[in-house]
Design a protein around this motif. Structure first.
Motif, PDB file in Angstrom:
ATOM      1  N   GLY A 140     -24.030  -5.503  -2.317  1.00 50.29           N
ATOM      2  CA  GLY A 140     -24.664  -4.137  -2.891  1.00 50.29           C
ATOM      3  C   GLY A 140     -23.512  -2.952  -2.927  1.00 50.29           C
ATOM      4  O   GLY A 140     -22.172  -3.188  -2.944  1.00 50.29           O
ATOM      5  N   PHE A 141     -24.291  -1.847  -3.261  1.00 53.30           N
ATOM      6  CA  PHE A 141     -23.230  -0.697  -3.408  1.00 53.30           C
ATOM      7  C   PHE A 141     -22.327  -0.270  -2.191  1.00 53.30           C
ATOM      8  O   PHE A 141     -21.182   0.272  -2.417  1.00 53.30           O
ATOM      9  CB  PHE A 141     -24.090   0.640  -3.922  1.00 53.30           C
ATOM     10  CG  PHE A 141     -23.156   1.881  -4.108  1.00 53.30           C
ATOM     11  CD1 PHE A 141     -22.638   1.882  -5.288  1.00 53.30           C
ATOM     12  CD2 PHE A 141     -23.194   2.867  -2.866  1.00 53.30           C
ATOM     13  CE1 PHE A 141     -21.774   3.027  -5.282  1.00 53.30           C
ATOM     14  CE2 PHE A 141     -22.408   4.031  -3.209  1.00 53.30           C
ATOM     15  CZ  PHE A 141     -21.636   3.948  -4.386  1.00 53.30           C
ATOM     16  N   ASP A 142     -22.687  -0.487  -1.013  1.00 53.60           N
ATOM     17  CA  ASP A 142     -21.865  -0.191   0.101  1.00 53.60           C
ATOM     18  C   ASP A 142     -20.586  -1.045   0.460  1.00 53.60           C
ATOM     19  O   ASP A 142     -19.562  -0.628   0.539  1.00 53.60           O
ATOM     20  CB  ASP A 142     -22.726  -0.383   1.576  1.00 53.60           C
ATOM     21  CG  ASP A 142     -23.814   0.713   1.582  1.00 53.60           C
ATOM     22  OD1 ASP A 142     -23.751   1.652   0.989  1.00 53.60           O
ATOM     23  OD2 ASP A 142     -25.018   0.478   2.196  1.00 53.60           O
ATOM     24  N   LEU A 143     -21.080  -2.307   0.052  1.00 44.62           N
ATOM     25  CA  LEU A 143     -19.643  -3.286   0.217  1.00 44.62           C
ATOM     26  C   LEU A 143     -18.751  -2.852  -1.075  1.00 44.62           C
ATOM     27  O   LEU A 143     -17.495  -2.789  -0.871  1.00 44.62           O
ATOM     28  CB  LEU A 143     -20.114  -4.919   0.113  1.00 44.62           C
ATOM     29  CG  LEU A 143     -18.926  -5.545   0.273  1.00 44.62           C
ATOM     30  CD1 LEU A 143     -17.985  -5.421   1.430  1.00 44.62           C
ATOM     31  CD2 LEU A 143     -19.446  -7.186   0.089  1.00 44.62           C
ATOM     32  N   LEU A 144     -19.028  -2.501  -2.440  1.00 43.50           N
ATOM     33  CA  LEU A 144     -18.431  -2.349  -3.177  1.00 43.50           C
ATOM     34  C   LEU A 144     -17.655  -1.122  -3.140  1.00 43.50           C
ATOM     35  O   LEU A 144     -16.663  -0.891  -3.307  1.00 43.50           O
ATOM     36  CB  LEU A 144     -19.577  -2.317  -4.651  1.00 43.50           C
ATOM     37  CG  LEU A 144     -18.636  -1.907  -6.019  1.00 43.50           C
ATOM     38  CD1 LEU A 144     -17.375  -2.925  -6.366  1.00 43.50           C
ATOM     39  CD2 LEU A 144     -19.566  -1.364  -6.959  1.00 43.50           C
ATOM     40  N   ARG A 145     -18.346  -0.128  -2.555  1.00 43.83           N
ATOM     41  CA  ARG A 145     -17.602   1.348  -2.317  1.00 43.83           C
ATOM     42  C   ARG A 145     -16.548   0.867  -1.104  1.00 43.83           C
ATOM     43  O   ARG A 145     -15.516   1.499  -1.325  1.00 43.83           O
ATOM     44  CB  ARG A 145     -18.580   2.143  -1.624  1.00 43.83           C
ATOM     45  CG  ARG A 145     -17.891   3.440  -1.248  1.00 43.83           C
ATOM     46  CD  ARG A 145     -19.143   4.503  -0.797  1.00 43.83           C
ATOM     47  NE  ARG A 145     -18.717   5.802  -0.676  1.00 43.83           N
ATOM     48  CZ  ARG A 145     -18.278   6.351   0.776  1.00 43.83           C
ATOM     49  NH1 ARG A 145     -18.271   5.223   1.699  1.00 43.83           N
ATOM     50  NH2 ARG A 145     -17.603   7.156   0.749  1.00 43.83           N
ATOM     51  N   LYS A 146     -16.801   0.334  -0.106  1.00 47.62           N
ATOM     52  CA  LYS A 146     -15.573  -0.196   0.899  1.00 47.62           C
ATOM     53  C   LYS A 146     -14.506  -0.929   0.185  1.00 47.62           C
ATOM     54  O   LYS A 146     -13.412  -0.418   0.383  1.00 47.62           O
ATOM     55  CB  LYS A 146     -16.339  -1.149   2.001  1.00 47.62           C
ATOM     56  CG  LYS A 146     -17.053  -0.332   3.012  1.00 47.62           C
ATOM     57  CD  LYS A 146     -17.404  -1.121   4.212  1.00 47.62           C
ATOM     58  CE  LYS A 146     -18.576  -0.298   4.998  1.00 47.62           C
ATOM     59  NZ  LYS A 146     -18.940  -1.305   5.958  1.00 47.62           N
ATOM     60  N   ARG A 147     -14.637  -1.974  -0.744  1.00 46.23           N
ATOM     61  CA  ARG A 147     -13.826  -2.647  -1.324  1.00 46.23           C
ATOM     62  C   ARG A 147     -12.909  -1.815  -2.124  1.00 46.23           C
ATOM     63  O   ARG A 147     -11.834  -1.893  -2.438  1.00 46.23           O
ATOM     64  CB  ARG A 147     -14.129  -3.751  -2.275  1.00 46.23           C
ATOM     65  CG  ARG A 147     -14.927  -4.974  -1.477  1.00 46.23           C
ATOM     66  CD  ARG A 147     -14.284  -6.237  -1.261  1.00 46.23           C
ATOM     67  NE  ARG A 147     -13.233  -6.614  -1.945  1.00 46.23           N
ATOM     68  CZ  ARG A 147     -13.128  -7.477  -2.840  1.00 46.23           C
ATOM     69  NH1 ARG A 147     -14.369  -8.428  -3.020  1.00 46.23           N
ATOM     70  NH2 ARG A 147     -12.293  -7.983  -3.519  1.00 46.23           N
ATOM     71  N   ALA A 148     -13.507  -0.727  -2.893  1.00 47.50           N
ATOM     72  CA  ALA A 148     -12.847   0.155  -4.076  1.00 47.50           C
ATOM     73  C   ALA A 148     -11.961   0.968  -3.064  1.00 47.50           C
ATOM     74  O   ALA A 148     -10.922   1.264  -3.496  1.00 47.50           O
ATOM     75  CB  ALA A 148     -14.064   0.857  -4.862  1.00 47.50           C
ATOM     76  N   LEU A 149     -12.445   1.614  -1.988  1.00 43.45           N
ATOM     77  CA  LEU A 149     -11.782   2.378  -1.115  1.00 43.45           C
ATOM     78  C   LEU A 149     -10.567   1.739  -0.484  1.00 43.45           C
ATOM     79  O   LEU A 149      -9.415   2.373  -0.462  1.00 43.45           O
ATOM     80  CB  LEU A 149     -12.726   3.118  -0.109  1.00 43.45           C
ATOM     81  CG  LEU A 149     -13.596   4.121  -0.504  1.00 43.45           C
ATOM     82  CD1 LEU A 149     -14.543   4.672   0.604  1.00 43.45           C
ATOM     83  CD2 LEU A 149     -12.889   5.301  -1.324  1.00 43.45           C
ATOM     84  N   LEU A 150     -10.799   0.551  -0.145  1.00 47.90           N
ATOM     85  CA  LEU A 150      -9.727  -0.326   0.444  1.00 47.90           C
ATOM     86  C   LEU A 150      -8.647  -0.565  -0.620  1.00 47.90           C
ATOM     87  O   LEU A 150      -7.299  -0.544  -0.432  1.00 47.90           O
ATOM     88  CB  LEU A 150     -10.081  -1.654   1.151  1.00 47.90           C
ATOM     89  CG  LEU A 150     -10.849  -1.314   2.458  1.00 47.90           C
ATOM     90  CD1 LEU A 150     -11.555  -2.768   2.976  1.00 47.90           C
ATOM     91  CD2 LEU A 150      -9.922  -0.980   3.697  1.00 47.90           C
ATOM     92  N   ALA A 151      -9.105  -0.911  -1.695  1.00 46.66           N
ATOM     93  CA  ALA A 151      -8.069  -1.420  -2.963  1.00 46.66           C
ATOM     94  C   ALA A 151      -7.266  -0.217  -3.108  1.00 46.66           C
ATOM     95  O   ALA A 151      -6.160  -0.217  -3.605  1.00 46.66           O
ATOM     96  CB  ALA A 151      -8.781  -1.775  -3.965  1.00 46.66           C
ATOM     97  N   SER A 152      -8.028   1.249  -3.453  1.00 42.78           N
ATOM     98  CA  SER A 152      -7.157   2.357  -3.736  1.00 42.78           C
ATOM     99  C   SER A 152      -6.373   2.739  -2.810  1.00 42.78           C
ATOM    100  O   SER A 152      -5.268   3.157  -2.857  1.00 42.78           O
ATOM    101  CB  SER A 152      -8.053   3.462  -3.984  1.00 42.78           C
ATOM    102  OG  SER A 152      -8.843   3.969  -2.718  1.00 42.78           O
ATOM    103  N   ALA A 153      -6.460   2.547  -1.343  1.00 45.60           N
ATOM    104  CA  ALA A 153      -5.901   2.915   0.000  1.00 45.60           C
ATOM    105  C   ALA A 153      -4.600   1.949  -0.473  1.00 45.60           C
ATOM    106  O   ALA A 153      -3.426   2.257   0.216  1.00 45.60           O
ATOM    107  CB  ALA A 153      -6.366   2.739   1.038  1.00 45.60           C
ATOM    108  N   GLU A 154      -4.799   0.407  -0.690  1.00 44.93           N
ATOM    109  CA  GLU A 154      -3.667  -0.379  -0.691  1.00 44.93           C
ATOM    110  C   GLU A 154      -2.532   0.093  -1.949  1.00 44.93           C
ATOM    111  O   GLU A 154      -1.626  -0.322  -1.812  1.00 44.93           O
ATOM    112  CB  GLU A 154      -4.075  -1.675  -0.879  1.00 44.93           C
ATOM    113  CG  GLU A 154      -4.802  -2.233   0.267  1.00 44.93           C
ATOM    114  CD  GLU A 154      -5.503  -3.844   0.103  1.00 44.93           C
ATOM    115  OE1 GLU A 154      -5.151  -4.015  -1.006  1.00 44.93           O
ATOM    116  OE2 GLU A 154      -6.068  -4.196   1.121  1.00 44.93           O
ATOM    117  N   GLY A 155      -3.357   0.646  -2.859  1.00 46.65           N
ATOM    118  CA  GLY A 155      -2.544   0.864  -4.244  1.00 46.65           C
ATOM    119  C   GLY A 155      -1.514   1.969  -4.175  1.00 46.65           C
ATOM    120  O   GLY A 155      -0.660   2.246  -4.887  1.00 46.65           O
ATOM    121  N   ASP A 156      -2.305   3.014  -3.254  1.00 53.73           N
ATOM    122  CA  ASP A 156      -1.427   4.165  -3.180  1.00 53.73           C
ATOM    123  C   ASP A 156      -0.332   4.257  -2.267  1.00 53.73           C
ATOM    124  O   ASP A 156       0.294   3.762  -1.762  1.00 53.73           O
ATOM    125  CB  ASP A 156      -2.482   5.059  -2.804  1.00 53.73           C
ATOM    126  CG  ASP A 156      -3.431   5.659  -3.694  1.00 53.73           C
ATOM    127  OD1 ASP A 156      -3.226   5.317  -4.896  1.00 53.73           O
ATOM    128  OD2 ASP A 156      -4.481   6.038  -3.376  1.00 53.73           O
TER     129      ASP A 156
END
Length: 153
Positions: free
Chosen positions: A137-153
């Motif tokens: 759902g949206f909650d897991l997608l949000r967590k994955r997007a935030l984690l992916a952006s934290a790893e990329g920054d």
């Protein structure tokens, strides 16, 4: 029949140089003429001298590239008119696509604004969503997007 084929196979044939591949010709056309090595420039010139349609296409492609790199979107209507006058069906399809939203294309060729950063973020979110196969759902997608952006920054 066997003797005839043997004679044809054994007789020396004048084989000319191998023609360039379509991919190589496309690369030559798309590359800036000043950055093209002399050998490739001569090969392209030879190809263009044999095919007037390809010569016309090269002119249109290079004119469009000049508009794109120098932000001269105001020249697009003249370019479209010139494309319509030539008999190049594939380029007509490209021009028709540009004409569907002419104002936006002219703005994109003229203005210095870019939505590349936003498009990159959208593509990353779509990739994450595809990786989850639509199961989350949206909650897991949000967590994955935030984690992916934290790893990329």
């Amino acid at each position: 029949m066997r003797a005839y084929i043997h004679l044809k196979r054994s007789s020396p044939q004048s084989v000319g140089p191998r023609p360039p591949s379509p991919r190589a010709v496309a690369v030559w056309i798309l590359r800036h003429p000043e950055r093209l090595p002399e050998v490739e420039h001569l090969q392209l010139k030879a190809v263009l001298s044999r095919c007037p349609e390809l010569n016309a296409l090269t002119g249109h492609v290079r004119t469009f590239a000049h508009m794109l790199t120098h932000r001269e979107g105001h020249q697009l209507p003249q370019w479209l008119r010139a494309v319509r006058e030539d008999d190049l069906p594939s380029l007509h399809a490209f021009a028709a696509g540009l004409e569907r939203d002419l104002d936006a294309v002219i703005a994109g060729l003229t203005l210095s604004w870019s939505s590349g950063v936003v498009e990159g973020r959208v593509n990353r979110i779509k990739m994450l969503k595809r990786q989850m196969f639509g199961r989350a759902g949206f909650d897991l997608l949000r967590k994955r997007a935030l984690l992916a952006s934290a790893e990329g920054d």
